[in-house]
Design an enzyme around this catalytic site. Structure first.
Site, PDB file in Angstrom:
ATOM      1  N   ASN A 158       5.605  -5.244   0.471  1.00 31.71           N
ATOM      2  CA  ASN A 158       4.477  -4.402  -0.247  1.00 31.71           C
ATOM      3  C   ASN A 158       4.758  -3.010  -0.093  1.00 31.71           C
ATOM      4  O   ASN A 158       4.505  -2.479   0.938  1.00 31.71           O
ATOM      5  CB  ASN A 158       3.149  -5.049   0.316  1.00 31.71           C
ATOM      6  CG  ASN A 158       1.930  -4.402  -0.642  1.00 31.71           C
ATOM      7  OD1 ASN A 158       1.867  -3.263  -0.797  1.00 31.71           O
ATOM      8  ND2 ASN A 158       0.819  -5.186  -0.871  1.00 31.71           N
TER       9      ASN A 158
ATOM     10  N   ARG B  60       0.111  13.926  -0.477  1.00 33.16           N
ATOM     11  CA  ARG B  60       0.868  15.361  -0.608  1.00 33.16           C
ATOM     12  C   ARG B  60       0.916  15.938  -2.054  1.00 33.16           C
ATOM     13  O   ARG B  60       0.924  16.964  -2.214  1.00 33.16           O
ATOM     14  CB  ARG B  60       2.155  15.439   0.164  1.00 33.16           C
ATOM     15  CG  ARG B  60       2.840  16.680   0.072  1.00 33.16           C
ATOM     16  CD  ARG B  60       2.038  17.767   0.994  1.00 33.16           C
ATOM     17  NE  ARG B  60       2.879  18.910   0.780  1.00 33.16           N
ATOM     18  CZ  ARG B  60       3.623  19.491   1.912  1.00 33.16           C
ATOM     19  NH1 ARG B  60       3.998  18.888   2.882  1.00 33.16           N
ATOM     20  NH2 ARG B  60       4.368  20.585   1.743  1.00 33.16           N
TER      21      ARG B  60
ATOM     22  N   HIS C 102      -0.007  -3.680  -5.383  1.00 30.27           N
ATOM     23  CA  HIS C 102      -1.285  -3.926  -5.637  1.00 30.27           C
ATOM     24  C   HIS C 102      -2.069  -2.650  -6.162  1.00 30.27           C
ATOM     25  O   HIS C 102      -2.660  -1.886  -5.379  1.00 30.27           O
ATOM     26  CB  HIS C 102      -1.797  -4.469  -4.057  1.00 30.27           C
ATOM     27  CG  HIS C 102      -3.326  -4.924  -4.244  1.00 30.27           C
ATOM     28  ND1 HIS C 102      -3.667  -5.862  -3.582  1.00 30.27           N
ATOM     29  CD2 HIS C 102      -4.228  -4.651  -5.286  1.00 30.27           C
ATOM     30  CE1 HIS C 102      -4.927  -6.348  -3.909  1.00 30.27           C
ATOM     31  NE2 HIS C 102      -5.471  -5.666  -4.974  1.00 30.27           N
TER      32      HIS C 102
ATOM     33  N   ARG D  82      -4.854  -0.638  -7.651  1.00 31.02           N
ATOM     34  CA  ARG D  82      -6.090  -0.702  -7.656  1.00 31.02           C
ATOM     35  C   ARG D  82      -6.701   0.398  -8.980  1.00 31.02           C
ATOM     36  O   ARG D  82      -6.165   1.154  -9.252  1.00 31.02           O
ATOM     37  CB  ARG D  82      -7.020  -0.302  -6.461  1.00 31.02           C
ATOM     38  CG  ARG D  82      -6.716  -1.569  -5.285  1.00 31.02           C
ATOM     39  CD  ARG D  82      -7.376  -1.310  -3.987  1.00 31.02           C
ATOM     40  NE  ARG D  82      -7.403  -2.299  -3.248  1.00 31.02           N
ATOM     41  CZ  ARG D  82      -6.746  -2.883  -2.400  1.00 31.02           C
ATOM     42  NH1 ARG D  82      -5.418  -2.422  -2.274  1.00 31.02           N
ATOM     43  NH2 ARG D  82      -6.585  -3.880  -1.757  1.00 31.02           N
TER      44      ARG D  82
ATOM     45  N   HIS E  30      -3.287   4.347  -4.256  1.00 30.52           N
ATOM     46  CA  HIS E  30      -1.815   4.220  -3.964  1.00 30.52           C
ATOM     47  C   HIS E  30      -0.895   3.822  -4.688  1.00 30.52           C
ATOM     48  O   HIS E  30      -0.452   4.863  -5.707  1.00 30.52           O
ATOM     49  CB  HIS E  30      -1.821   3.231  -2.379  1.00 30.52           C
ATOM     50  CG  HIS E  30      -2.748   2.332  -2.700  1.00 30.52           C
ATOM     51  ND1 HIS E  30      -2.727   1.184  -3.808  1.00 30.52           N
ATOM     52  CD2 HIS E  30      -3.622   1.590  -1.968  1.00 30.52           C
ATOM     53  CE1 HIS E  30      -3.481   0.183  -3.530  1.00 30.52           C
ATOM     54  NE2 HIS E  30      -4.217   0.418  -2.339  1.00 30.52           N
TER      55      HIS E  30
ATOM     56  N   GLU F 139       0.024  -7.761  -7.645  1.00 35.72           N
ATOM     57  CA  GLU F 139      -1.526  -8.224  -7.050  1.00 35.72           C
ATOM     58  C   GLU F 139      -2.626  -7.408  -7.557  1.00 35.72           C
ATOM     59  O   GLU F 139      -2.333  -6.454  -7.795  1.00 35.72           O
ATOM     60  CB  GLU F 139      -1.286  -8.023  -5.283  1.00 35.72           C
ATOM     61  CG  GLU F 139      -0.323  -8.880  -4.538  1.00 35.72           C
ATOM     62  CD  GLU F 139      -0.701  -8.753  -2.952  1.00 35.72           C
ATOM     63  OE1 GLU F 139       0.156  -9.554  -2.458  1.00 35.72           O
ATOM     64  OE2 GLU F 139      -1.348  -7.907  -2.759  1.00 35.72           O
TER      65      GLU F 139
ATOM     66  N   THR G 260      -9.099  -2.257   1.984  1.00 41.39           N
ATOM     67  CA  THR G 260      -8.280  -3.329   1.727  1.00 41.39           C
ATOM     68  C   THR G 260      -8.785  -4.569   1.449  1.00 41.39           C
ATOM     69  O   THR G 260     -10.040  -4.824   1.529  1.00 41.39           O
ATOM     70  CB  THR G 260      -7.324  -3.299   2.823  1.00 41.39           C
ATOM     71  OG1 THR G 260      -6.127  -4.156   2.671  1.00 41.39           O
ATOM     72  CG2 THR G 260      -8.036  -3.871   4.130  1.00 41.39           C
TER      73      THR G 260
ATOM     74  N   HIS H 228      -1.137 -10.570   4.636  1.00 48.67           N
ATOM     75  CA  HIS H 228      -2.226  -9.554   5.389  1.00 48.67           C
ATOM     76  C   HIS H 228      -2.237  -9.648   6.919  1.00 48.67           C
ATOM     77  O   HIS H 228      -2.487 -10.602   7.794  1.00 48.67           O
ATOM     78  CB  HIS H 228      -3.755 -10.168   5.016  1.00 48.67           C
ATOM     79  CG  HIS H 228      -4.701  -8.790   5.078  1.00 48.67           C
ATOM     80  ND1 HIS H 228      -4.841  -8.180   3.974  1.00 48.67           N
ATOM     81  CD2 HIS H 228      -5.280  -8.381   5.977  1.00 48.67           C
ATOM     82  CE1 HIS H 228      -5.719  -7.030   4.234  1.00 48.67           C
ATOM     83  NE2 HIS H 228      -5.830  -7.401   5.733  1.00 48.67           N
ATOM     84  N   ASP H 229      -1.724  -8.653   7.411  1.00 46.99           N
ATOM     85  CA  ASP H 229      -1.609  -8.201   8.876  1.00 46.99           C
ATOM     86  C   ASP H 229      -0.648  -9.216   9.697  1.00 46.99           C
ATOM     87  O   ASP H 229      -0.638  -9.293  10.910  1.00 46.99           O
ATOM     88  CB  ASP H 229      -3.093  -8.525   9.702  1.00 46.99           C
ATOM     89  CG  ASP H 229      -3.884  -7.271   9.173  1.00 46.99           C
ATOM     90  OD1 ASP H 229      -3.553  -6.239   8.753  1.00 46.99           O
ATOM     91  OD2 ASP H 229      -5.145  -7.490   9.331  1.00 46.99           O
TER      92      ASP H 229
ATOM     93  N   GLY I  33       3.468  -5.392   4.364  1.00 50.54           N
ATOM     94  CA  GLY I  33       3.273  -4.093   3.573  1.00 50.54           C
ATOM     95  C   GLY I  33       2.959  -3.073   4.751  1.00 50.54           C
ATOM     96  O   GLY I  33       3.788  -2.373   5.519  1.00 50.54           O
ATOM     97  N   HIS I  34       1.782  -2.986   5.334  1.00 49.34           N
ATOM     98  CA  HIS I  34       1.178  -2.064   6.006  1.00 49.34           C
ATOM     99  C   HIS I  34       2.021  -2.089   7.458  1.00 49.34           C
ATOM    100  O   HIS I  34       2.382  -1.020   8.024  1.00 49.34           O
ATOM    101  CB  HIS I  34      -0.431  -2.300   6.412  1.00 49.34           C
ATOM    102  CG  HIS I  34      -0.855  -1.165   7.733  1.00 49.34           C
ATOM    103  ND1 HIS I  34      -1.196   0.093   7.028  1.00 49.34           N
ATOM    104  CD2 HIS I  34      -1.123  -1.292   8.711  1.00 49.34           C
ATOM    105  CE1 HIS I  34      -1.581   0.566   8.030  1.00 49.34           C
ATOM    106  NE2 HIS I  34      -1.569  -0.219   9.073  1.00 49.34           N
TER     107      HIS I  34
END
Length: 237
Positions: A7, A18, A43, A45, A50, A70, A100, A190-191, A213-214
């Site tokens: 992701n 920036r 994903h 939104r 992002h 997503e 999130t 997720h996580d 992703g994160h």
């Protein structure tokens, strides 16, 4: 082997902080693929904080692995997916004001809506996946709406892993086995991180794909994208 989809939302977050186009999300996606990633996930939104809708359109032109989009299937999102025709669309019930994704679908309460949306995507040759909590009734509900896959929401596993990893993984094993019986493909995300992914893959070796992703982008700040992607692929194998 469980497939790794990366992701790239966090790369877009850094760019947007920036202004301009550094880092470039299209270039990042191409590099990730060259490093061995087997899919790219985005994903978008509604507020485009992002990944932007324009990013999705540009990525559609260059992603050569599996492209997974997503999001919450509002009219604008549905239009974007039908235009882009990714390999997979993952339906996530995130509200506009959440930081999130924080919950899976209630596939029983939203049965009619999900059926309608899924039928539209499948008619256009797009594989569908539904983001669900690790609850067996939600898995069974997902099977009834005609989805191809589910994506297990793994935040509870990640939180419980440092305390009691056996207890943390158990609901996921039960739900994944039920999904398999029902003929559903199984994704997860997720996580998930380098700390917990090997154990997760060991206990659920028959799932199709993880979306990360994160954690992956954060880990890459220390060790570089190529090194981190290869570490994930090794642990998933």
């Amino acid at each position: 082997m469980i497939r790794l989809s990366v992701n790239i939302n966090k790369i877009a977050t850094l760019r947007n902080a920036r202004g301009g186009n550094i880092p470039n999300v299209v270039d990042a996606a191409k590099r990730l693929e060259s490093f061995g990633a087997q899919g790219i996930t985005v994903h978008p939104r509604p507020d485009e904080r992002h990944i932007r809708y324009a990013d999705v359109r540009e990525l559609t032109k260059v992603v050569t692995t599996e492209f997974n989009i997503e999001g919450n299937p509002n009219p604008k999102f549905i239009e974007l997916v039908l235009e882009s025709k990714p390999a997979q669309v993952t339906l996530v019930p995130d509200a506009e004001d959440v930081l999130t994704s924080n919950a899976g679908w209630d596939t029983v309460e939203h049965k009619d809506f999900l059926k309608e949306v899924i039928a539209k995507f499948k008619a256009n040759g797009i594989r569908t996946s539904i983001f669900v909590d690790p609850q067996i009734e939600m898995v069974r509900g997902a099977a009834e709406v005609g989805t191809d896959r589910i994506e297990l929401y793994t935040e509870a596993f990640a939180e419980g892993y440092p305390v009691d990893k056996i207890k943390a993984i158990q609901p996921y094993i039960i739900c994944a086995e039920e999904a398999k019986k029902l003929g559903l493909g199984i994704n997860a995300g997720h996580d998930l991180s380098l700390d917990n992914i090997a154990f997760f893959a060991e206990k659920l070796p028959f799932i199709d794909e993880v979306s990360i992703g994160h954690a992956l982008i954060s880990e890459a700040l220390y060790d570089g994208l190529e090194s981190v992607v290869k570490s994930y692929l090794k642990k998933l194998s």
